[in-house]
Design an enzyme around this catalytic site. Structure first.
Site, PDB file in Angstrom:
ATOM      1  N   GLU A 174      -5.236  21.163   2.618  1.00  8.12           N
ATOM      2  CA  GLU A 174      -6.044  20.920   1.327  1.00  8.12           C
ATOM      3  C   GLU A 174      -7.633  20.934   1.695  1.00  8.12           C
ATOM      4  O   GLU A 174      -8.459  21.221   0.880  1.00  8.12           O
ATOM      5  CB  GLU A 174      -5.697  19.720   0.498  1.00  8.12           C
ATOM      6  CG  GLU A 174      -5.851  18.455   0.975  1.00  8.12           C
ATOM      7  CD  GLU A 174      -5.171  17.414   0.552  1.00  8.12           C
ATOM      8  OE1 GLU A 174      -5.163  17.430  -0.868  1.00  8.12           O
ATOM      9  OE2 GLU A 174      -4.810  16.032   0.948  1.00  8.12           O
ATOM     10  N   GLU A 210       2.776  15.183   5.690  1.00 13.81           N
ATOM     11  CA  GLU A 210       1.260  14.664   5.052  1.00 13.81           C
ATOM     12  C   GLU A 210       0.364  15.231   6.012  1.00 13.81           C
ATOM     13  O   GLU A 210      -0.733  15.678   5.557  1.00 13.81           O
ATOM     14  CB  GLU A 210       1.308  12.916   5.084  1.00 13.81           C
ATOM     15  CG  GLU A 210       0.055  12.320   4.967  1.00 13.81           C
ATOM     16  CD  GLU A 210      -0.428  12.870   3.654  1.00 13.81           C
ATOM     17  OE1 GLU A 210       0.419  13.437   2.639  1.00 13.81           O
ATOM     18  OE2 GLU A 210      -1.793  12.377   3.221  1.00 13.81           O
ATOM     19  N   LYS A 248      -9.628  14.734  -8.128  1.00 13.41           N
ATOM     20  CA  LYS A 248      -8.774  13.443  -7.551  1.00 13.41           C
ATOM     21  C   LYS A 248      -7.993  12.977  -8.277  1.00 13.41           C
ATOM     22  O   LYS A 248      -6.999  12.301  -7.751  1.00 13.41           O
ATOM     23  CB  LYS A 248     -10.193  12.355  -7.413  1.00 13.41           C
ATOM     24  CG  LYS A 248      -9.912  11.115  -6.683  1.00 13.41           C
ATOM     25  CD  LYS A 248      -9.734  11.125  -5.228  1.00 13.41           C
ATOM     26  CE  LYS A 248      -9.246  10.033  -4.588  1.00 13.41           C
ATOM     27  NZ  LYS A 248      -8.719  10.314  -3.304  1.00 13.41           N
ATOM     28  N   TRP A 260     -14.559  -4.191  -9.393  1.00 17.59           N
ATOM     29  CA  TRP A 260     -13.239  -3.160  -9.361  1.00 17.59           C
ATOM     30  C   TRP A 260     -12.167  -4.141  -9.482  1.00 17.59           C
ATOM     31  O   TRP A 260     -11.618  -4.896  -8.531  1.00 17.59           O
ATOM     32  CB  TRP A 260     -13.217  -2.582  -7.925  1.00 17.59           C
ATOM     33  CG  TRP A 260     -11.950  -1.674  -7.705  1.00 17.59           C
ATOM     34  CD1 TRP A 260     -10.936  -2.067  -6.959  1.00 17.59           C
ATOM     35  CD2 TRP A 260     -11.700  -0.289  -8.211  1.00 17.59           C
ATOM     36  NE1 TRP A 260     -10.012  -1.056  -6.755  1.00 17.59           N
ATOM     37  CE2 TRP A 260     -10.516  -0.048  -7.436  1.00 17.59           C
ATOM     38  CE3 TRP A 260     -12.389   0.483  -8.877  1.00 17.59           C
ATOM     39  CZ2 TRP A 260     -10.110   1.164  -7.862  1.00 17.59           C
ATOM     40  CZ3 TRP A 260     -11.654   1.666  -9.125  1.00 17.59           C
ATOM     41  CH2 TRP A 260     -10.693   2.143  -8.607  1.00 17.59           C
ATOM     42  N   ARG A 267     -19.762   3.206  -5.183  1.00 20.53           N
ATOM     43  CA  ARG A 267     -18.443   2.524  -4.676  1.00 20.53           C
ATOM     44  C   ARG A 267     -17.145   2.455  -5.809  1.00 20.53           C
ATOM     45  O   ARG A 267     -16.104   2.122  -5.579  1.00 20.53           O
ATOM     46  CB  ARG A 267     -18.661   0.882  -4.408  1.00 20.53           C
ATOM     47  CG  ARG A 267     -19.837   0.892  -3.141  1.00 20.53           C
ATOM     48  CD  ARG A 267     -20.340  -0.411  -3.048  1.00 20.53           C
ATOM     49  NE  ARG A 267     -19.252  -1.469  -2.564  1.00 20.53           N
ATOM     50  CZ  ARG A 267     -19.154  -1.903  -1.571  1.00 20.53           C
ATOM     51  NH1 ARG A 267     -20.010  -1.479  -0.507  1.00 20.53           N
ATOM     52  NH2 ARG A 267     -18.361  -3.044  -1.218  1.00 20.53           N
ATOM     53  N   ASN A 286     -16.679 -10.648  -3.874  1.00 12.22           N
ATOM     54  CA  ASN A 286     -15.950  -9.428  -3.494  1.00 12.22           C
ATOM     55  C   ASN A 286     -14.745  -9.927  -2.639  1.00 12.22           C
ATOM     56  O   ASN A 286     -15.006 -10.452  -1.536  1.00 12.22           O
ATOM     57  CB  ASN A 286     -16.758  -8.709  -2.769  1.00 12.22           C
ATOM     58  CG  ASN A 286     -16.113  -7.168  -2.358  1.00 12.22           C
ATOM     59  OD1 ASN A 286     -15.061  -6.941  -2.522  1.00 12.22           O
ATOM     60  ND2 ASN A 286     -17.026  -6.518  -1.524  1.00 12.22           N
ATOM     61  N   GLY A 287     -13.600  -9.686  -2.860  1.00 14.52           N
ATOM     62  CA  GLY A 287     -12.299  -9.795  -1.850  1.00 14.52           C
ATOM     63  C   GLY A 287     -11.269 -10.665  -2.847  1.00 14.52           C
ATOM     64  O   GLY A 287     -11.332 -10.451  -4.000  1.00 14.52           O
ATOM     65  N   HIS A 323      16.675  27.216  11.136  1.00 13.12           N
ATOM     66  CA  HIS A 323      17.411  27.952  10.030  1.00 13.12           C
ATOM     67  C   HIS A 323      16.652  28.884   9.574  1.00 13.12           C
ATOM     68  O   HIS A 323      16.650  29.476   8.284  1.00 13.12           O
ATOM     69  CB  HIS A 323      17.938  26.851   9.132  1.00 13.12           C
ATOM     70  CG  HIS A 323      18.783  25.907   9.736  1.00 13.12           C
ATOM     71  ND1 HIS A 323      20.144  26.297   9.878  1.00 13.12           N
ATOM     72  CD2 HIS A 323      18.662  24.678  10.198  1.00 13.12           C
ATOM     73  CE1 HIS A 323      20.769  25.360  10.679  1.00 13.12           C
ATOM     74  NE2 HIS A 323      20.112  24.542  10.798  1.00 13.12           N
ATOM     75  N   CYS A 356     -15.569  -3.819  -5.090  1.00  7.96           N
ATOM     76  CA  CYS A 356     -16.688  -4.622  -5.773  1.00  7.96           C
ATOM     77  C   CYS A 356     -17.856  -4.455  -5.023  1.00  7.96           C
ATOM     78  O   CYS A 356     -17.938  -4.326  -3.937  1.00  7.96           O
ATOM     79  CB  CYS A 356     -16.289  -6.022  -5.907  1.00  7.96           C
ATOM     80  SG  CYS A 356     -14.861  -6.288  -6.666  1.00  7.96           S
ATOM     81  N   LYS A 373      -2.682  17.434   4.474  1.00  8.50           N
ATOM     82  CA  LYS A 373      -4.141  17.137   4.766  1.00  8.50           C
ATOM     83  C   LYS A 373      -4.940  18.395   5.289  1.00  8.50           C
ATOM     84  O   LYS A 373      -5.912  18.686   4.903  1.00  8.50           O
ATOM     85  CB  LYS A 373      -4.216  15.969   5.665  1.00  8.50           C
ATOM     86  CG  LYS A 373      -4.962  14.747   5.559  1.00  8.50           C
ATOM     87  CD  LYS A 373      -4.738  13.766   4.377  1.00  8.50           C
ATOM     88  CE  LYS A 373      -4.503  14.394   3.021  1.00  8.50           C
ATOM     89  NZ  LYS A 373      -3.971  13.432   2.006  1.00  8.50           N
TER      90      LYS A 373
HETATM   91  O1  M6R Z   1      -3.207   9.548  -7.870  1.00  6.50           O
HETATM   92  P1  M6R Z   1      -1.731  10.032  -7.245  1.00  6.50           P
HETATM   93  O2  M6R Z   1      -1.305   9.206  -5.904  1.00  6.50           O
HETATM   94  O3  M6R Z   1      -0.689  10.099  -8.266  1.00  6.50           O
HETATM   95  O4  M6R Z   1      -1.912  11.677  -6.717  1.00  6.50           O
HETATM   96  C1  M6R Z   1      -1.005  12.246  -6.299  1.00  6.50           C
HETATM   97  C2  M6R Z   1      -1.552  13.645  -5.610  1.00  6.50           C
HETATM   98  O5  M6R Z   1      -2.220  14.304  -6.866  1.00  6.50           O
HETATM   99  C3  M6R Z   1      -2.381  13.455  -4.461  1.00  6.50           C
HETATM  100  O6  M6R Z   1      -1.804  12.556  -3.328  1.00  6.50           O
HETATM  101  C4  M6R Z   1      -2.792  14.693  -3.996  1.00  6.50           C
HETATM  102  O7  M6R Z   1      -1.558  15.399  -3.388  1.00  6.50           O
HETATM  103  C5  M6R Z   1      -3.953  14.605  -2.947  1.00  6.50           C
HETATM  104  N1  M6R Z   1      -4.769  15.635  -2.753  1.00  6.50           N
HETATM  105  C6  M6R Z   1      -3.783  14.448  -1.370  1.00  6.50           C
HETATM  106  O8  M6R Z   1      -4.762  14.044  -0.658  1.00  6.50           O
END
Ligand code: M6R
Length: 605
Positions: free
Chosen positions: A485, A478, A600, A75, A27, A101-102, A501, A2, A482
C-alpha cells in the site's frame, strides 16, 4: 491525542492562547476549550467541533489581555465529545481550572469519594476528578495542592492547572503523557509538544515522568513528586513548525511507529487490576455463556482479528470465525443470540464493517467494537465499545493502531480465558510479558537504521512473498499489505504451507521472500518452507528470534526480535514489518503518509 497549551506573561491575550492551540490541530481532536484569569476571576469557554467554533464564540474577547491562560483540544476517551465534557474542567468553586491529557485509571473510585464529600460533578470525564481533588487539598498554596492531588492519581497524565487566586502561575505535572515548557524572559509557555512553542522560543525543557513544574513569567522550576527540586536541561531546538508536528521525523508514519511503546501502555492503562486483566467496558458480559465468536473487519483490522482467532481458539474451547466485512455482509452467516460479534475498526466508520454489525445484530448477536474513535458510527450501533486510546493516526497506513488492536485483543482474549476457566501459568507469563512490552518495543525501534540499510538492498524488486504459519500468518499478511500500500511493490501474504500448492511457481532470484520465522512451536515447519524457497533461488529475509544461528545459515538477511511467548510475536514483529515498508517506500520516493488511491477512513462500499 489531546493537546494542551498554557501561557503566563504580562502581555498575553486570549487570541495568543487560541493561536497556540491551533498549532496542535494536526493531532486530531473533537472539541476544544480555554480557561483564563481576568480581573481576578476564571472564565471558561468550550465548544464541540473545530477550534474555529470556539474562536467565533469568544470573538469579543480575542484582543483582551489576560493574566494567565490554559487551553485544550480533546480527543474523547471518557464521555462523548460535547461542550460539557470538553476541557478545561473546574472545581465546585469555579476558581480552579484543569486541562489534562491521559487517562486517570482510578477516577471512578476518586469520583465516589469526592461525591461523598459533597463535590458536585458536571461532566462524564475522568479529568474532572483532578479539579475537585485539587480543591480538596487547597489551603492557599496551589503548588502544594497539586502535589498532594497527583499522589492520589493512578494512570497517565499531563496536566496544566490555574487558580484565580494565583493569576501569575501555571502548575504542570507529567506522568506517561508528554509535556514541554518553553522559556523566555517575559513569558513561560506550556504545551503537549513543541509545535505551539517554537514561534515564541526555541529554548525548551522536556518534562520527565514524575516531574511537577511551577511556571511564572520568565521563570520555571521543576520538582519531583517527593518535593525535591531538580535541574532539567534546557534544550535548544532547530525545528520548523512542520518538522515539529511530525516530532522531528520526516513523516507521520515514522512518528506513529515510534509512538508504539506509548500506545501499548495506553491500551493497557485502566485494564489491569490486582495483577489480573479487568476491562471495565466488558464487566457486564458473561463470556462463559457464549457459544461462538464472530469477528468482522477489513484490511489491517482483519489481520488483527485473525490473530485473535488463533489466540482464543488455541487457549479456550470456543470457535472463533473471522471474516472480511465486505464478504460477511452478503453471506447468510449462522449467527444467533449465543454468538458474540466483535467488530474491529480503527476509524469506527468503515462502511462494510458497519453493515456487518447491523446484520449480526438483526440475527440476535450482541456486538463489541474495538475502535480508536469515541462516538464513531460503529460505536453508536454496538452494545459495548472498547477504545484503543492510541490518539489519532494521521498516516493513511495503519501502524500504531494495529499495535493497539493487538494489545486490546490480547487483553480481551486473556479476559475470556480467565472467565471460561482456562487460565494457567502460560497465561500469567503472556500477561506479565505484555505489561513489559513498551520497554521491549523501544529496543526494537532502535533497529530502524539497520532496516533502512536492508530496504536499500531490496527496494528495486517488483515482487515480494511474505510467508508465515500459525501466529506468523497474520504477520505475513500485514507485512505484505503494508509494503504494497505504500511502496506500490506487488506483495503477497501466504500461509507458508500453501506455497507448494501454487505460489512457489512464482519464486526465483527476482522474487524475494520475507519469512516470519520465530522460534515457536511451528519453527521446524517454517524452516522447511524457507528451505523450499531458498532452493528456488529466492533471496530470503528472515524475521526471527534473537540468537537463532540455525536460520542465519539459510537466510540472506536476518532481522531479530527478543524471545517472548509465541502469542506475542505478532505484536513485537509489527514495528519491523512496518519500518521495512516505510523505508522501502521513502527510498523509492513515495510519500508514505498519503499513498495513492487510498483513504484513511473507507465510508463507502
Ligand atoms: O478504520 P478501519 O480499521 O475499519 O479500516 C480498515 C482498513 O480500511 C484499513 O486497515 C486499511 O487496510 C489501511 N490502509 C491499512 O493500512
Amino acid at each position: 491525542m489531546c493537546g494542551i497549551v498554557g501561557i503566563v506573561s504580562d502581555e498575553v491575550k486570549t487570541a495568543d492562547i487560541i493561536d497556540s492551540l491551533k498549532k496542535l490541530e494536526y493531532r486530531g481532536y473533537d472539541s476544544s476549550g480555554i480557561a483564563f484569569v481576568r480581573g481576578g476571576k476564571i472564565e471558561v469557554y468550550k465548544s464541540v467541533g473545530k477550534i474555529e467554533v470556539l474562536k467565533n464564540s469568544i470573538k469579543d474577547l480575542l484582543e483582551k489581555k489576560i493574566e494567565v491562560g490554559i487551553a485544550h483540544t480533546r480527543w474523547a476517551t471518557h464521555g462523548q465529545p460535547n461542550d460539557v465534557n470538553a476541557h478545561p474542567h473546574t472545581d465546585c468553586t469555579g476558581k480552579i481550572a484543569v486541562v489534562h491529557n491521559g487517562i486517570i485509571e482510578n477516577f471512578r473510585e476518586l469520583r465516589s469519594m469526592l461525591e461523598a464529600l459533597g463535590h458536585k460533578f458536571k461532566s462524564d470525564t475522568d479529568t474532572e476528578v483532578i479539579a475537585h481533588l485539587i480543591e480538596e487539598e487547597y489551603s492557599g498554596d496551589l503548588f502544594d495542592a497539586v502535589m498532594k492531588a497527583i499522589r492520589k492519581l493512578d494512570g497517565a497524565y499531563a496536566i496544566g492547572v490555574i487558580h484565580s487566586n494565583h493569576p501569575d502561575i501555571i502548575i504542570a505535572a507529567r506522568k506517561g503523557s508528554p509535556l514541554v515548557i518553553g522559556l523566555r524572559d517575559d513569558m513561560s509557555i506550556l504545551a503537549s509538544d513543541v509545535t505551539p512553542i517554537i514561534r515564541y522560543t526555541k529554548d525548551v525543557i522536556f518534562l520527565e515522568d514524575g516531574d511537577v513544574a511551577f511556571l511564572k513569567k520568565g521563570r520555571v522550576e521543576v520538582y519531583r513528586a517527593n518535593g525535591e527540586k531538580i535541574d532539567r536541561k534546557v534544550q535548544h531546538i532547530d525545528w520548523d513548525e512542520l518538522a515539529a508536528e511530525k516530532g522531528g521525523y520526516d513523516h507521520f508514519m515514522m512518528k506513529e511507529i515510534m509512538e508504539e511503546p506509548m500506545v501499548i501502555s495506553s491500551a493497557i492503562t485502566g485494564r489491569v487490576k490486582a495483577g489480573k486483566v479487568d476491562i471495565p467496558e466488558v464487566r457486564e458480559i458473561d463470556f462463559s455463556k457464549i457459544r461462538r465468536i464472530n469477528l468482522v473487519a477489513c484490511g489491517t483490522s482483519y489481520h488483527a482479528a485473525l490473530f485473535f482467532k488463533y489466540f482464543v481458539e488455541f487457549h479456550t474451547d470456543l470457535d472463533v470465525l473471522v471474516e472480511v466485512s465486505s464478504e460477511f455482509r452478503y453471506r447468510k452467516p449462522h449467527v444467533d443470540k449465543d454468538t458474540l460479534t466483535i467488530a474491529i475498526s480503527q476509524s469506527g466508520e468503515t462502511a462494510d464493517t458497519l453493515e456487518s454489525i447491523r446484520l449480526a445484530k438483526r440475527l440476535g448477536s450482541s456486538i463489541i467494537t474495538i475502535t480508536n474513535v469515541v462516538g464513531s458510527t460503529i460505536t453508536r450501533e454496538s452494545d459495548v465499545s472498547i477504545m484503543m486510546n492510541s490518539g489519532p493516526e494521521i498516516g493513511v497506513a495503519a501502524t500504531k493502531t494495529y499495535v493497539a488492536q493487538l494489545t486490546v485483543l490480547l487483553l480481551l482474549g486473556l479476559e475470556i480465558i480467565q472467565q471460561r476457566g482456562f487460565w494457567a501459568g502460560r497465561h500469567e507469563k503472556i500477561f506479565d510479558t505484555l505489561l513489559r512490552l513498551p520497554e521491549v518495543f523501544s529496543s526494537i525501534l532502535d533497529f530502524s537504521d539497520k532496516i533502512k540499510e536492508i530496504a536499500k538492498e531490496f527496494k528495486g524488486y517488483d515482487h515480494f512473498m511474505y510467508i508465515g504459519r500459525g501466529y506468523g500468518y497474520p504477520t505475513a499478511l500485514e507485512g505484505a499489505l503494508k509494503l504494497k500500500e505504500i511502496s506500490y511493490i506487488h506483495a503477497e501474504g501466504y500461509p507458508a504451507g500453501e506455497l507448494k500448492h501454487g505460489p512457489i511457481a512464482l519464486l526465483d532470484e527476482n522474487f524475494p521472500v520475507f519469512a516470519i520465522v520465530p522460534q515457536d512451536s511451528l519453527y521446524q515447519k517454517m524452516r522447511s518452507n524457507v528451505m523450499e524457497c531458498k532452493a528456488r533461488n529466492a533471496k530470503i529475509i528472515a524475521l526471527t528470534t534473537s540468537e537463532n544461528s540455525d536460520i542465519s545459515s539459510i537466510a540472506d538477511i536476518i532481522l531479530e526480535v527478543p524471545r517472548v511467548p509465541e502469542e506475542l510475536y505478532p505484536l513485537v514483529m509489527s514495528p519491523i514489518i512496518q519500518l521495512f515498508a516505510y523505508h522501502v517506500a521513502v527510498l523509492k520516493g513515495h510519500d508514505p503518509d498519503k499513498p495513492r488511491n487510498l483513504a484513511k477512513s473507507v465510508t463507502v462500499e
